[in-house]
Design a protein around this motif. Structure first.
Motif, PDB file in Angstrom:
ATOM      1  N   SER A  11    -112.625  90.620  13.805  1.00 13.45           N
ATOM      2  CA  SER A  11    -111.235  90.146  13.707  1.00 13.45           C
ATOM      3  C   SER A  11    -110.881  89.769  12.278  1.00 13.45           C
ATOM      4  O   SER A  11    -109.781  90.052  11.802  1.00 13.45           O
ATOM      5  N   PHE A  12    -111.812  89.129  11.592  1.00  8.67           N
ATOM      6  CA  PHE A  12    -111.591  88.754  10.197  1.00  8.67           C
ATOM      7  C   PHE A  12    -111.442  90.003   9.322  1.00  8.67           C
ATOM      8  O   PHE A  12    -110.564  90.077   8.464  1.00  8.67           O
ATOM      9  N   ILE A  13    -112.297  90.993   9.555  1.00 10.16           N
ATOM     10  CA  ILE A  13    -112.219  92.241   8.790  1.00 10.16           C
ATOM     11  C   ILE A  13    -110.899  92.952   9.084  1.00 10.16           C
ATOM     12  O   ILE A  13    -110.264  93.501   8.176  1.00 10.16           O
ATOM     13  N   ARG A  14    -110.481  92.928  10.338  1.00 12.99           N
ATOM     14  CA  ARG A  14    -109.197  93.547  10.693  1.00 12.99           C
ATOM     15  C   ARG A  14    -108.055  92.895   9.931  1.00 12.99           C
ATOM     16  O   ARG A  14    -107.155  93.562   9.440  1.00 12.99           O
ATOM     17  N   TRP A  15    -108.100  91.579   9.800  1.00  9.39           N
ATOM     18  CA  TRP A  15    -107.078  90.866   9.030  1.00  9.39           C
ATOM     19  C   TRP A  15    -107.129  91.302   7.560  1.00  9.39           C
ATOM     20  O   TRP A  15    -106.084  91.552   6.936  1.00  9.39           O
ATOM     21  N   GLY A  16    -108.326  91.399   6.997  1.00  4.38           N
ATOM     22  CA  GLY A  16    -108.482  91.842   5.607  1.00  4.38           C
ATOM     23  C   GLY A  16    -107.978  93.260   5.405  1.00  4.38           C
ATOM     24  O   GLY A  16    -107.374  93.577   4.372  1.00  4.38           O
ATOM     25  N   GLY A  18    -105.585  94.601   7.084  1.00  5.52           N
ATOM     26  CA  GLY A  18    -104.125  94.498   7.099  1.00  5.52           C
ATOM     27  C   GLY A  18    -103.588  94.109   5.730  1.00  5.52           C
ATOM     28  O   GLY A  18    -102.587  94.664   5.256  1.00  5.52           O
ATOM     29  N   ALA A  19    -104.257  93.174   5.075  1.00  2.00           N
ATOM     30  CA  ALA A  19    -103.844  92.774   3.720  1.00  2.00           C
ATOM     31  C   ALA A  19    -104.035  93.935   2.752  1.00  2.00           C
ATOM     32  O   ALA A  19    -103.161  94.200   1.902  1.00  2.00           O
ATOM     33  N   ALA A  20    -105.152  94.672   2.879  1.00  3.43           N
ATOM     34  CA  ALA A  20    -105.400  95.823   2.008  1.00  3.43           C
ATOM     35  C   ALA A  20    -104.350  96.911   2.237  1.00  3.43           C
ATOM     36  O   ALA A  20    -103.912  97.574   1.291  1.00  3.43           O
ATOM     37  N   TRP A  21    -103.921  97.073   3.482  1.00  3.35           N
ATOM     38  CA  TRP A  21    -102.899  98.059   3.836  1.00  3.35           C
ATOM     39  C   TRP A  21    -101.603  97.794   3.061  1.00  3.35           C
ATOM     40  O   TRP A  21    -101.045  98.693   2.436  1.00  3.35           O
ATOM     41  N   TRP A  22    -101.145  96.554   3.096  1.00  3.95           N
ATOM     42  CA  TRP A  22     -99.900  96.225   2.403  1.00  3.95           C
ATOM     43  C   TRP A  22    -100.076  96.257   0.894  1.00  3.95           C
ATOM     44  O   TRP A  22     -99.164  96.659   0.176  1.00  3.95           O
ATOM     45  N   PHE A  23    -101.230  95.857   0.384  1.00  5.78           N
ATOM     46  CA  PHE A  23    -101.485  95.936  -1.054  1.00  5.78           C
ATOM     47  C   PHE A  23    -101.454  97.385  -1.533  1.00  5.78           C
ATOM     48  O   PHE A  23    -100.875  97.692  -2.581  1.00  5.78           O
ATOM     49  N   MET A  24    -102.058  98.285  -0.777  1.00  2.63           N
ATOM     50  CA  MET A  24    -102.068  99.695  -1.170  1.00  2.63           C
ATOM     51  C   MET A  24    -100.666 100.299  -1.120  1.00  2.63           C
ATOM     52  O   MET A  24    -100.335 101.155  -1.940  1.00  2.63           O
ATOM     53  N   TRP A  25     -99.825  99.842  -0.183  1.00  2.00           N
ATOM     54  CA  TRP A  25     -98.439 100.306  -0.180  1.00  2.00           C
ATOM     55  C   TRP A  25     -97.707  99.817  -1.423  1.00  2.00           C
ATOM     56  O   TRP A  25     -96.877 100.537  -1.990  1.00  2.00           O
ATOM     57  N   PHE A  26     -98.003  98.609  -1.876  1.00  2.00           N
ATOM     58  CA  PHE A  26     -97.415  98.095  -3.111  1.00  2.00           C
ATOM     59  C   PHE A  26     -97.863  98.942  -4.303  1.00  2.00           C
ATOM     60  O   PHE A  26     -97.054  99.311  -5.159  1.00  2.00           O
ATOM     61  N   VAL A  27     -99.157  99.267  -4.356  1.00  2.00           N
ATOM     62  CA  VAL A  27     -99.682 100.107  -5.437  1.00  2.00           C
ATOM     63  C   VAL A  27     -99.025 101.493  -5.380  1.00  2.00           C
ATOM     64  O   VAL A  27     -98.656 102.059  -6.413  1.00  2.00           O
ATOM     65  N   ILE A  83    -107.431 106.107   5.326  1.00  2.00           N
ATOM     66  CA  ILE A  83    -108.713 105.519   5.732  1.00  2.00           C
ATOM     67  C   ILE A  83    -108.507 104.095   6.240  1.00  2.00           C
ATOM     68  O   ILE A  83    -109.071 103.702   7.271  1.00  2.00           O
ATOM     69  N   ILE A  84    -107.697 103.315   5.541  1.00  2.00           N
ATOM     70  CA  ILE A  84    -107.439 101.942   5.991  1.00  2.00           C
ATOM     71  C   ILE A  84    -106.759 101.954   7.358  1.00  2.00           C
ATOM     72  O   ILE A  84    -107.088 101.139   8.224  1.00  2.00           O
ATOM     73  N   TRP A  85    -105.814 102.878   7.556  1.00  3.84           N
ATOM     74  CA  TRP A  85    -105.146 102.965   8.856  1.00  3.84           C
ATOM     75  C   TRP A  85    -106.161 103.225   9.959  1.00  3.84           C
ATOM     76  O   TRP A  85    -106.124 102.585  11.009  1.00  3.84           O
ATOM     77  N   ARG A  86    -107.097 104.163   9.715  1.00 11.72           N
ATOM     78  CA  ARG A  86    -108.136 104.469  10.707  1.00 11.72           C
ATOM     79  C   ARG A  86    -109.071 103.272  10.919  1.00 11.72           C
ATOM     80  O   ARG A  86    -109.449 102.954  12.044  1.00 11.72           O
ATOM     81  N   LEU A  87    -109.433 102.598   9.827  1.00 13.47           N
ATOM     82  CA  LEU A  87    -110.308 101.422   9.957  1.00 13.47           C
ATOM     83  C   LEU A  87    -109.624 100.297  10.720  1.00 13.47           C
ATOM     84  O   LEU A  87    -110.275  99.581  11.494  1.00 13.47           O
ATOM     85  N   ARG A  88    -108.332 100.137  10.515  1.00 17.10           N
ATOM     86  CA  ARG A  88    -107.606  99.098  11.261  1.00 17.10           C
ATOM     87  C   ARG A  88    -107.654  99.373  12.753  1.00 17.10           C
ATOM     88  O   ARG A  88    -107.844  98.451  13.556  1.00 17.10           O
TER      89      ARG A  88
END
Length: 185
Positions: A11-16, A18-27, A83-88
């Motif tokens: 669950s903690f990794i899933r939350w992380g 999610g944060a990486a997902w939005w950060f990568m969209w910003f990048v 990849i992040i989408w699949r990992l989520r």
């Protein structure tokens, strides 16, 4: 702390993720804005609206290298987002306590395929960059260096791809055994 289920490490990794997902969209947004600015800049140079020279060479001569840089950025960001989408999705099923869901094998398979495509693209773009450097006319005294790392290609990426291939099959077999068990009386 438990590894699977609600309130777990998954669950903690899933939350992380999610944060990486939005950060990568910003990048991705920042790189897109940079690409638009560069296209506008090189268009103005090509139209002779502005003229900038570096060592008596037009900055326009460097446009192919900038294009390759943005292409590399797009491949890396697009692949990373996929990849992040699949990992989520994968960690969502881990968090719900369902690690051997049939879709998890598909997620792992797509992750290794994406990594493979990104790595092959990297080699192709490095070759293209080397070819462009070989044929480009750099001003006297300007140096361009293009070389492999000291130890050749990065084998760790290929090792990760092989591990993911095996894990995808392990999860596929686990899902098959689970379905078989559910049908058993």
């Amino acid at each position: 702390m438990k590894a699977l289920g609600k309130g777990s490490i998954a669950s903690f990794i899933r939350w992380g993720l999610g944060a990486a997902w939005w950060f990568m969209w910003f990048v991705a947004f920042c790189i897109s804005v940079g690409a638009v600015i560069c296209i506008g800049f090189f268009t103005l140079l090509a139209a002779h609206v502005i003229k900038i020279e570096v060592h008596e060479t037009s900055v326009l001569a460097y446009a192919p290298f900038v294009a390759i840089g943005f292409t590399i950025g797009a491949i890396v960001i697009g692949g990373t987002l996929a990849i992040i989408w699949r990992l989520r999705r994968l960690f969502s099923s881990f968090s719900s306590g369902d690690p051997f869901h049939k879709s998890n094998a598909d997620h792992l398979r797509w992750i290794w395929i994406l990594l493979l495509l990104m790595e092959v693209s990297r080699y192709l773009l490095m070759a293209l960059t080397g070819a462009l450097l070989a044929v480009s006319h750099l001003p006297d005294g300007a140096e361009a260096h293009f070389e492999w790392t000291e130890h050749g290609p990065d084998l760790s990426t290929w090792f990760v791809i092989l591990i993911l291939i095996v894990l995808a099959e392990v999860f596929r077999e686990g899902a098959r055994l689970r379905e078989e068990q559910e049908l058993t009386i």
